[in-house]
Scaffold this active site. Sequence first.
Site, short mmCIF file in Angstrom:
data_model
loop_
_atom_site.label_atom_id
_atom_site.label_comp_id
_atom_site.label_asym_id
_atom_site.label_seq_id
_atom_site.Cartn_x
_atom_site.Cartn_y
_atom_site.Cartn_z
N THR A 33 0.79 -1.24 0.00
CA THR A 33 0.00 0.00 0.00
C THR A 33 0.82 1.28 0.00
O THR A 33 0.25 2.36 0.07
CB THR A 33 -0.90 0.01 1.25
OG1 THR A 33 -0.07 0.01 2.42
CG2 THR A 33 -1.85 -1.17 1.28
N ARG A 34 2.18 1.18 -0.07
CA ARG A 34 2.99 2.39 0.04
C ARG A 34 2.62 3.44 -1.02
O ARG A 34 2.50 4.62 -0.71
CB ARG A 34 4.48 2.04 -0.08
CG ARG A 34 5.38 3.29 -0.07
CD ARG A 34 6.84 2.95 -0.29
NE ARG A 34 7.40 2.20 0.83
CZ ARG A 34 7.80 0.96 0.77
NH1 ARG A 34 7.70 0.29 -0.38
NH2 ARG A 34 8.31 0.35 1.82
N GLY A 64 20.33 3.49 6.52
CA GLY A 64 21.58 2.92 6.99
C GLY A 64 21.68 2.83 8.49
O GLY A 64 22.66 2.34 9.02
N GLU A 98 6.24 -4.21 14.90
CA GLU A 98 5.50 -2.96 15.12
C GLU A 98 4.16 -3.24 15.80
O GLU A 98 3.79 -2.57 16.79
CB GLU A 98 5.24 -2.25 13.79
CG GLU A 98 6.45 -1.64 13.13
CD GLU A 98 6.10 -1.02 11.78
OE1 GLU A 98 7.03 -0.61 11.09
OE2 GLU A 98 4.90 -0.99 11.43
#
Length: 1163
Positions: A33-34, A64, A98
């Site tokens: 869905t980005r 990084g 998350e």
Amino acid sequence: MERKPSFSPPSSSSSSPPAKRFDVFLSFRGEDTRNNFTAHLSLALRNMGLVFNIFRDDRALDKGKEIGPKLLNAIEDSHYAVVVLSKNYADSHWCLKELAKIVECMGDSGRIRTIFYHVDPSDVRNHKGSFGKALQKHERDPKHSSDEVQSWRKALTQIGKQSGETVHSLTDEAIFTKNFVSKISSELGASRRSIDGLFGMSSRLEKLKSCVLQSFATNNVCLIRIHGMGGIGKSTLATAYYKQMSHEFEDRCFLQNVREVCKKEPNGLVDLQKQLLSKILKDNFEEIDCVGDGIDIIRSRLHSKKVLIVLDDVNEEDQLNGLAGEDYWFGPGSIIIVTTREDSFLKNRKYKIYEAEYLNRSESLALFSWKAFRSIEPPKDYKKLSEQVVEYASNLPLALAVLGSLLGPKHKSLWNGILCRLRKCPEKKIVEKLKISFDDLDETDKCIFLDIACFFNRYDTDSVIKILDSYGFDSKYGISNLIDKSLLRINGVMWMHDLLQEMGKEIVRKKSGNQSRIWDADDFYQILKNKEGTNEVEAIVTYVESKFIYSFEALSSMTKLRLLQIKSHFERRQRFNGLDDCDVPELSNNLQYLDWSGFPYNKLPSSFQPHNLVQLKLRYSKIKQFWDNGIEPLCSLKVIDLTGSKSLTKLEDFAVVPNLETLILSDCRKLLEIHPSIKHLKKLIILDLPYCLSLKKLPEEINGLASLQILNLYYCHKLEKLPNNLEQLKSLRKLEIRSCRIKHLPSSIFLMENLEIQYDDAIMIEFATRENIKRYRTTGKCFDLDSFCTSLTWLDLNDCNLTGPEAFPEYFGKLACLEYLDLRKNPFSVLPPGINGLSRLRCLRLDHCKSLRCLEAELLPSSLEVVYVNFCTSLASFLDPLKPCHLRFSSVYCLDCTELVKRQDGKMTALASLARFLEDSSKRRDVDFKFVIPQSDNELPSWFINQSLMTSISVKLDPNCRNSELIGFALAFCFRANSAQIVFGCNLRVGDSEDWETEINVNVKESGMSDHLFLLYSRCDDTTLECIQQLEPSSFDTLEFSFYYICYKGCTSFGPCGVRLVYEEDIEELKQITTRYNNAQKHVQSSHSQSISQLSKLRHIGPFGPQHLTGVRGILDLEDDLEMQQYADEDRLNPKSNPSMVGNTQFGVFRNYTGITTKFLDR
């Protein structure tokens, strides 16, 4: 003094955390869905009117760097989490980490918003489909421990169980995104501002929004006024609403400090008009040079625009007229909000009011702590001190904020000293803010405000108004002005915020010279002690303390004193030692209100001529002589209260107070008389004399009190009578005569309308009602007896010559509490129709009502239990077994009602009544049943299967009777008596026991000459039943019933007696008997109808004698010259023969009508 450096602010562990860094944490699967749904959702959040800080793991983290810790910290530092669960979400172990962290941090707090994007919520919570496969893959991956994977499973289960939003193939994602963002922005806006120090805002915003919706229900343009005292948070609330809702308006403007701008700037209102137009129209309007031009431009340029405008702190109508005069100046959907302390100029406009609310205690503590410690809870060692500050500030946001900033930097050791100083001298910043409204008052209203602040805060409203009116203020108007300016509230009592009260006292203290008002008890004592009386004192309202000895000479110098109220905590103990024989200090003749509890002198000063005095209250005083003969009339005096003045024996010369309205002499225990000069008090409304224990009579002159409404004589226990001719008191509405010796009220009292009489003697109440009803027949007048009707339970109207329904007043049927009614020896032929309204009537006596002919069931109240119709010799219809009946009597006495049994079957009347009684299981458990009725033979109903000509009966018990519960005993016997009183009884003995027996007693106070049937049912009590059930089979033999009677002053003959043990099934049998009887009688009635038809064909034989119907059966009486034999093929029945039988059921005697012999036989 600043805090010592060693003191450190409270840590986050001891208080709530500071403001969050992020508003929303977005959790999503990037490859799903980005670049579509999540991108649109993120952009919509950023484009809201409120700028949201949004965390997206692909934007907020530097490339990084270690992703784990920073990402997890971001979750902890976010207000809300939005989880977009897509098909491949669980493939990413980062997404699952998350999610587990989100559930750990926010759990059930309501801060997680879940979007099921093209997935089924059940797959998520049950680990099916793509979610199940992904979890299995992670379990096989050695990089992830079993505990870690298990935490992911729990997180998915919990998130799947919570309600969320679903997006599927048919969802319009653009509309969904708009609605979702709008909803979360509203929630987040309120939450975010609470963290920033605006506490309690969420609930108040919701109420304000509801107010807006209500306004839109009736108008295209919403007009709201937020009203409240200074510092309560009106502007804060308006600001919060403006910020939260401004994203819905392209054109919006917030004009701050309208009052201040208009006051300080010469063209302040014009400047505000320019500011309003420039903000909305994005243009320069320097050409406006007068208010009228500005109005024209606002009206013409904004009438089609949907605008949000807040006008903050408006205090004059001209300001409103110049900026938002009418709703049609703005386009549909516009919202105009005005904050104000002054409400009067908005009352007649369309503005819907929102009353600003004080913070509650927890919100107040949070606000103070935030200002003092930047934490929503104070440190533990500061908590009690902080609570004292909150109490002092009385939940006012302004004061809490100011005091938080003042005390926060100070060391704890200084707080108590600062609070003590604040209580004596409020913080300047707070006073200046609050004093703005006071400065706008006129002088009279300022005086009212200061009196309430110094003396009457939290006092009863009506009492305060009377006091303020006493010294010439139009107090109702002045109080309304204080309310309009948010300086006062009325909630049964005068309610002024504590800080406004302190502000008022501070104003009095700082006036030049000495104080005009004294309220502090210690200050008052010092003035009296040091004799520092000052001519500047206008009002004193204070207490005297038992620890001091007082001298009141200093009062003599207070010549401007208009209000003196001295209250005592020990007023009944009279602690002013030795003062009663001292010279009375001079009192100001300017006094308009004097209230001195425990007045220590035996008289008033001789020089006291208070022509403006309105109220004089000397409760619990030592006064003996109230005024000298030389006193001039006190025409302004309206109230005298001498409650508890135990030395007072009399009052003379009421002509001195011609306009008196209230005279209170309660508990004046030595008061011997009321002087006849009381006749001069034509305006007296209240005469209050309770507990005047020595008062023996009232003067006849009291009848001249034309305005008197309340006369209270409670517990005047030597008072034996009232004056005659009380009907002259046309205005009297309440008469209290409880606990007096008054037994009879004067007859004139019954002519008075709307009079409420309170009396606790049931005999007097009954007497009053009886006399009223007796006179009603001749006068046609009666006064309202409501005060009696509410408590009257017993009424004796025996031998009152009541001839018919017209003899009863209308209220008779409204005696709702009446339980016993005696109508004996009255000549009426029918009962008054209102008798069925006596909803609690239990006993009705109609003995010797010789003219009474009919007593139909529908005319009687269902509550009736006991009825006496003894010697009602004309009674022809009562409880007819052939008619429907809702009554379930427990006792019926029909001695010598011979006409009744000529018209209806006596035995069946008794049996039908018993059947109805037994149907009511609750009644038969509580009371016994008794029925007495004449009969022409000497036989019992055959339902009584155990009969004897002797006075005892033995009933052999069935060994199986334990299987069926015995509920009672039915007894019957015949008797004839000529006695003043007979007592019948029956002894019951169980089995062979000689130690246990019970007795059933029946009293018949009168008896007749004819034969009578007595039918009785007695319940089987628990003791009797238990005794029967405990018998051994060998002794389980008989119940022995032994009948007896006791005859006083006369003789009697005792006939056969019968017994039946009653079980539940016997009740149904009894009902069937009455049903068969009814059906059979209907057959007889039909046969008679046919006979009548045949008789009409025989008219040629000759004229018939008088014809009439008797009851519902339609039996025709004929002269003896016509004989007709009905059922000629059957034997003639002798009317004196044994009663006929239906099956095995005995119904009773038959009738022989002249010329017609009827027979009833049905097998």
